[in-house]
Motif scaffolding. Structure first.
Motif, PDB file in Angstrom:
ATOM      1  N   GLU A  13     -10.431 -31.450  14.424  1.00 18.18           N
ATOM      2  CA  GLU A  13     -11.831 -31.154  14.158  1.00 18.18           C
ATOM      3  C   GLU A  13     -12.446 -30.411  15.338  1.00 18.18           C
ATOM      4  O   GLU A  13     -12.281 -30.809  16.488  1.00 18.18           O
ATOM      5  N   ASP A  44      -9.355 -25.510   7.222  1.00 23.73           N
ATOM      6  CA  ASP A  44      -9.325 -26.974   7.223  1.00 23.73           C
ATOM      7  C   ASP A  44      -8.657 -27.511   8.492  1.00 23.73           C
ATOM      8  O   ASP A  44      -7.703 -28.287   8.431  1.00 23.73           O
ATOM      9  N   ASP A  47      -7.805 -31.185   8.899  1.00 22.19           N
ATOM     10  CA  ASP A  47      -6.744 -31.713   8.036  1.00 22.19           C
ATOM     11  C   ASP A  47      -5.842 -30.545   7.628  1.00 22.19           C
ATOM     12  O   ASP A  47      -5.850 -30.093   6.484  1.00 22.19           O
TER      13      ASP A  47
END
Length: 184
Positions: A13, A44, A47
């Motif tokens: 993240e 993403d 993830d």
């Protein structure tokens, strides 16, 4: 015309904007205007999935010319080397540089998405400079992964950086010095 560099970020993240951007900034400062760094945002990042990242890498390959330098940090390095092994680009890279890449397979991590490889030498052209950097104080990817890559890419130059962390302390001066030496 500046030498092209493609820098593939690591996973996690906010990695693109709060972590690996510091690596790209360090590299840009060290290399100067003779090099143009492309730093695409990977999909993403919190993830990540191999096939989605591989698709972006392949699309980026379409923008590169012979001599472009390919760099991948952490998961981005793993994606980069596996993409090259599976789908060689139309251009001839000047070098492949992996920074703290996790190794998938024996001696590394298992992955449901990335098939482990114990030999990349058949899929990388002879004479292509491959440099792998890893900090001895990396608490994200164990230092033993560089040894697994050493077995899988016997011609790679291994660059162990004592006391450096997973981000190489946000200092790519060593990497830049080696990139400049490739151009000689």
């Amino acid at each position: 015309m500046p030498i092209q560099i493609l820098f593939i970020q690591g996973a996690g993240e906010t990695t693109h904007d709060k972590w690996d951007n510091k690596l790209v900034d360090s590299l840009a400062r060290e290399l100067g205007e003779a090099y143009a760094i492309n730093y695409p945002r990977m999909p993403d990042e919190a993830d990540p999935h191999y096939q989605a990242w591989k698709a972006v890498v392949i699309a980026e390959f379409q923008t590169l010319e012979d001599g472009a330098i390919l760099i991948g940090h952490s998961f981005g390095g793993t994606v980069l080397v596996h993409t090259l092994a599976e789908d060689w680009p139309a251009f001839d890279p000047g070098a492949v540089i992996l920074i703290a890449p996790p190794f998938m397979g024996a001696g590394g991590w298992e992955s449901e998405e990335i098939a482990g490889r114990d030999d990349f030498s058949e899929s990388l052209p002879e004479g292509l400079p491959v440099l792998i950097y890893h900090g001895s104080e990396d608490d994200t990817v164990p230092f033993a992964h560089i040894e697994a890559y050493a077995r899988a890419i016997p011609d790679a130059v291994l660059c162990s950086l004592p006391g450096r962390d997973h981000q190489l302390d946000n200092d790519l001066a060593d990497v830049a010095k080696d990139i400049r030496s490739l151009a000689v």
